[in-house]
Each structure stands twice: as structure tokens, then as C-alpha cells.
Design a protein around this motif. Structure first.
Motif, PDB file in Angstrom:
ATOM      1  N   VAL A 110       5.864  15.064  -0.835  1.00 35.96           N
ATOM      2  CA  VAL A 110       5.220  15.683   0.323  1.00 35.96           C
ATOM      3  C   VAL A 110       6.104  16.823   0.807  1.00 35.96           C
ATOM      4  N   THR A 111       5.507  18.014   0.933  1.00 37.40           N
ATOM      5  CA  THR A 111       6.251  19.190   1.391  1.00 37.40           C
ATOM      6  C   THR A 111       5.497  19.874   2.517  1.00 37.40           C
ATOM      7  N   ASP A 112       6.261  20.605   3.339  1.00 34.30           N
ATOM      8  CA  ASP A 112       5.682  21.377   4.435  1.00 34.30           C
ATOM      9  C   ASP A 112       5.562  22.822   3.985  1.00 34.30           C
ATOM     10  N   ASN A 113       4.322  23.243   3.810  1.00 32.93           N
ATOM     11  CA  ASN A 113       4.067  24.598   3.324  1.00 32.93           C
ATOM     12  C   ASN A 113       3.571  25.455   4.489  1.00 32.93           C
ATOM     13  N   GLY A 114       4.526  25.937   5.288  1.00 32.43           N
ATOM     14  CA  GLY A 114       4.161  26.777   6.426  1.00 32.43           C
ATOM     15  C   GLY A 114       3.342  26.057   7.464  1.00 32.43           C
ATOM     16  N   GLY A 115       3.666  24.813   7.725  1.00 35.31           N
ATOM     17  CA  GLY A 115       2.920  24.017   8.703  1.00 35.31           C
ATOM     18  C   GLY A 115       1.846  23.158   8.093  1.00 35.31           C
ATOM     19  N   ALA A 116       1.467  23.451   6.864  1.00 39.25           N
ATOM     20  CA  ALA A 116       0.466  22.637   6.171  1.00 39.25           C
ATOM     21  C   ALA A 116       1.182  21.655   5.245  1.00 39.25           C
ATOM     22  N   VAL A 117       0.812  20.399   5.352  1.00 33.22           N
ATOM     23  CA  VAL A 117       1.427  19.365   4.513  1.00 33.22           C
ATOM     24  C   VAL A 117       0.742  19.368   3.151  1.00 33.22           C
ATOM     25  N   VAL A 118       1.552  19.488   2.110  1.00 35.96           N
ATOM     26  CA  VAL A 118       1.026  19.506   0.750  1.00 35.96           C
ATOM     27  C   VAL A 118       1.612  18.317  -0.005  1.00 35.96           C
ATOM     28  N   THR A 119       0.735  17.545  -0.643  1.00 36.05           N
ATOM     29  CA  THR A 119       1.158  16.372  -1.413  1.00 36.05           C
ATOM     30  C   THR A 119       0.861  16.606  -2.885  1.00 36.05           C
ATOM     31  N   THR A 120       1.883  16.425  -3.712  1.00 36.21           N
ATOM     32  CA  THR A 120       1.715  16.579  -5.157  1.00 36.21           C
ATOM     33  C   THR A 120       2.224  15.326  -5.860  1.00 36.21           C
ATOM     34  N   TYR A 121       1.838  15.193  -7.126  1.00 36.12           N
ATOM     35  CA  TYR A 121       2.238  14.031  -7.919  1.00 36.12           C
ATOM     36  C   TYR A 121       2.791  14.503  -9.261  1.00 36.12           C
ATOM     37  N   THR A 122       3.821  13.820  -9.709  1.00 33.21           N
ATOM     38  CA  THR A 122       4.410  14.087 -11.024  1.00 33.21           C
ATOM     39  C   THR A 122       4.628  12.766 -11.742  1.00 33.21           C
ATOM     40  N   VAL A 123       4.541  12.831 -13.086  1.00 37.31           N
ATOM     41  CA  VAL A 123       4.752  11.626 -13.883  1.00 37.31           C
ATOM     42  C   VAL A 123       5.240  12.033 -15.272  1.00 37.31           C
ATOM     43  N   THR A 124       6.124  11.226 -15.815  1.00 33.11           N
ATOM     44  CA  THR A 124       6.600  11.415 -17.198  1.00 33.11           C
ATOM     45  C   THR A 124       6.195  10.198 -18.005  1.00 33.11           C
ATOM     46  N   ILE A 125       5.552  10.450 -19.136  1.00 31.90           N
ATOM     47  CA  ILE A 125       5.059   9.350 -19.961  1.00 31.90           C
ATOM     48  C   ILE A 125       5.589   9.499 -21.381  1.00 31.90           C
ATOM     49  N   PRO A 126       5.650   8.391 -22.102  1.00 32.13           N
ATOM     50  CA  PRO A 126       6.023   8.478 -23.522  1.00 32.13           C
ATOM     51  C   PRO A 126       5.010   9.328 -24.277  1.00 32.13           C
ATOM     52  N   TYR A 127       5.413   9.731 -25.448  1.00 30.14           N
ATOM     53  CA  TYR A 127       4.551  10.599 -26.241  1.00 30.14           C
ATOM     54  C   TYR A 127       3.170   9.983 -26.417  1.00 30.14           C
ATOM     55  N   ALA A 128       2.185  10.842 -26.197  1.00 27.95           N
ATOM     56  CA  ALA A 128       0.793  10.451 -26.429  1.00 27.95           C
ATOM     57  C   ALA A 128      -0.008  11.723 -26.586  1.00 27.95           C
TER      58      ALA A 128
END
Length: 376
Positions: A224-242
Motif C-alpha cells: 500500500v502506497t500513498d500516491n499524492g493523497g490517493a492510496v494505491v494497493t498493488t500485489y506482487t508474487v514470485t512463483i516457480p517456473y511455469a
């Protein structure tokens, strides 16, 4: 009124005899000439003379008892005058007229009585919350509204003169998502009736948050980050090779809808696998979440085993660690099958063998990870 005695003395000049003569005359008093009005009462309420009209406001009634009281006790009302008990046909203004006659019959006074009847109606014409009409269901006004921090309630009585407790326009600042029980009261114009009406407000949730994001059963990390007053939520994931991934995202609110779940998303090695998950809240609020999928490099196989060896189409057999085959031609064509498709095969040894002799060929199988196995 009464008798006045007037004495006249007649003088006879010649004889100087005096003869009294008495005359009797009738004189009217002021009351017999008076056709003015002292006051007017309707249902016991005294009327006020406004612009020449006797005006009075009374609570709701279907009858009006009009009392026109002259200043003189001897004055009377014209036979066609509206007085005594009269029917009221309208809520609002009702007009009655008549005439006061003096006792003497000469003077008269016309009058008009305006009776303003207050309404006893405390019913509802319309109820809206954030401009959405409420419906009456089993005695309760019900309405569904989108999420709002400050919802405006507008109550419109059927009678414009009725009053709403706390005002016809109210700000509802403490509503919560879900069902909210409220009420409002209307008092009729004549204050004879106050009715309280239940109001049920269902406020939809604006919750468009994600609960979990799983990629091939690996949970993504939320940032969760504050982008100039707007809250922005992002997701990241690392998975085995597929080469394909399964994405399963769930919303935090049970009535929110998630778009973007898939059973098979094609991906490549590395971080270049962006994806968007969209959540629509119950009230229609839409939030999009960026998901970055990093696919680890494929683990290279160490399998350098052999599945089959054929020489000139004849399959060799394993004998004491060596593959043995007998062929009829001196030139040989060796085909090696590996258990791993990424393994590679090289040969060392003669390409021809004289008839009746034995030749040995060395076969090297290099696995994907570079490990080598040698077969003869």
C-alpha cells in the motif's frame, strides 16, 4: 325610550285666563338605531377584524358555530345571514356573510366571516434518501442507497402545512453499510395528530478491497502506497517456473464481485507478467489492482539416462552394463532415445564395422544441466 311631558301655557289677552295644555311624544334611544357589531366568535374562538373581514383560525372541524354579537341588544340578524351552526366544506378558507339590522329598521351592517380551518392530515406524500424514493412496505418506509458519508433525507408531508420533527430536510451522517433503522414524525397543522413512521435504510457497501490473491497456490504480497493523497494497493508474487498460472482472488466484502480469476494464464520467465484484477463493490465502486507475477527460471534437468538404443533398426539389449546388438551390415546407424527431451547425445567410435567382427561405440548423454553419462 319613554314619555316626556311638555306643558304649554296659552294666554288669553283679553281675559288673562291661563289654560294648561299637555302633549305626549315618543323619543328613541341610541341603542334602537345601532346596527354595529361588538364581536364575532367561531367555535368559541374570537375573530379578528382584518381589512373589514372577521377572520379566525380554528382546528380541524366539519362544523362551525358562528356567533355574531351586535353592540345593541335590540339589534337582530337578517334572516338570510350565515350564523349559528354551519357546515365546513374545505380545509383552509371558508367564508360566511350576513347582515345586522338595527331595532329601528333603518340602519344595517353587512359582515363577512372568514373561517380558516387547519388540516388534521399527518400523512406522507414522499420520502427520499439521496434522491432515491423510499417505498412503503408493511408499514415501514424502505430504501436502498449507495454508500454515503452524509446522506440527505427529505420528507414531504401530504399537507404542506404539516410539520416534520427535526425538519423536512435532514442530514444522516452516521449511517453504516447494511441495514439502518430510523424513524420520522409528522404533526398535522392543527396539532391534533402526530404520527411516527419507521424508516429502514439499507446502505450498500463501498468496500472493494481484496482479501487474498493466490497465484498457483502462492499468496501474493500486498503493498500500500500513498500516491499524492490517493492510496494505491498493488500485489506482487514470485512463483516457480511455469508456463501457465492459476489466479484466485477473493474480495473482503461478501457482496463485492471480483473479475480476473482464471484457471490458465500464460506467463514467461522473469518479471514481465503484469495482470489486472478488478473488484466491483456492492454500491458499484470499482477498484483495479495491479498484480505483477515473477516466474523463476526453469530448473534444468539432470536426467542423462537412456530409454532405448537401436542400431540399424535393431534394438540393443543391456548386458552387464553395456548395450549389445548384432547387425548384418558393416555400416551402422545408431539411434539413442533419452528419458529427458532436453538431453543431448554424442558418439565416439567407428561408423563401420567389418563383418564378423565386434566394434565398440561410446555414447555420451549430456543432461540439460550439463551433467554427462557415458554408455557403450
Amino acid at each position: 325610550a319613554g314619555t316626556t311631558v311638555i306643558t304649554a301655557i296659552v294666554v288669553d289677552d283679553s281675559n288673562y285666563d291661563y289654560t294648561p295644555v299637555t302633549r305626549s311624544a315618543y323619543v328613541q334611544d341610541a341603542g334602537e338605531l345601532d346596527a354595529t357589531i361588538l364581536n364575532v366568535r367561531v367555535n368559541g374562538e374570537e375573530a379578528e377584524l382584518i381589512g373589514g373581514i372577521y377572520t379566525v383560525t380554528i382546528p380541524y372541524a366539519t362544523k362551525a358555530n358562528i356567533e355574531v354579537i351586535p353592540n345593541s341588544e335590540k339589534a337582530t340578524l337578517d334572516a338570510n345571514s350565515k350564523h349559528g351552526e354551519q357546515d365546513i366544506t374545505l380545509n383552509g378558507e371558508n367564508t360566511f356573510s350576513g347582515k345586522v339590522l338595527a331595532f329601528s329598521g333603518g340602519a344595517s351592517t353587512d359582515y363577512i366571516v372568514k373561517v380558516i380551518v387547519e388540516n388534521n392530515d399527518a400523512s406522507v406524500n414522499k420520502v427520499t434518501v439521496v434522491n432515491i424514493p423510499a417505498n412503503l412496505e408493511n408499514g415501514t418506509y424502505k430504501v436502498t442507497i449507495p454508500y454515503s458519508d452524509n446522506a440527505e433525507l427529505v420528507i414531504t408531508p401530504t399537507d404542506v402545512n404539516a410539520t416534520v420533527a427535526s425538519g423536512a430536510i435532514q442530514q444522516l451522517s452516521n449511517l453504516l453499510p447494511g441495514t439502518n433503522q430510523r424513524s420520522f414524525s409528522i404533526t398535522s397543522q392543527d396539532k391534533s395528530k402526530t404520527i411516527t413512521y419507521p424508516l429502514e435504510i439499507y446502505m450498500q457497501s463501498n468496500n472493494a478491497l481484496l482479501n487474498t490473491v493466490m497465484v498457483n497456490d502462492v499468496q501474493a504480497t500486498e503493498t500500500v502506497t500513498d500516491n499524492g493523497g490517493a492510496v494505491v494497493t498493488t500485489y506482487t508474487v514470485t512463483i516457480p517456473y511455469a508456463q501457465n498460472t492459476k489466479i484466485e482472488a477473493t474480495a473482503l466484502h461478501t457482496k463485492a464481485i471480483v473479475e480476473g480469476n482464471t484457471e490458465s494464464l500464460a506467463v514467461t520467465e522473469g518479471e514481465n507478467n503484469p495482470y489486472i484484477i478488478k473488484v466491483t463493490a456492492e454500491d458499484g465502486t470499482i477498484v483495479e489492482y495491479a498484480l505483477t507475477i515473477t516466474v523463476q527460471e526453469k530448473e534444468k534437468s539432470a536426467d542423462n539416462s537412456i530409454s532405448t538404443i537401436t542400431v540399424n533398426g535393431v534394438e540393443a539389449t543391456l548386458d552387464g552394463g553395456d548395450y549389445v546388438v548384432t547387425v548384418s551390415k558393416s555400416s551402422i546407424n545408431i539411434v539413442v532415445g533419452t528419458n529427458d527431451e532436453f538431453a543431448t547425445v554424442t558418439f565416439e567410435g567407428p561408423q563401420t564395422i567389418a563383418n564378423g567382427t565386434t566394434g565398440t561405440v561410446t555414447i555420451k548423454v549430456t543432461a540439460e544441466n550439463g551433467s554427462i553419462a557415458t554408455y557403450t
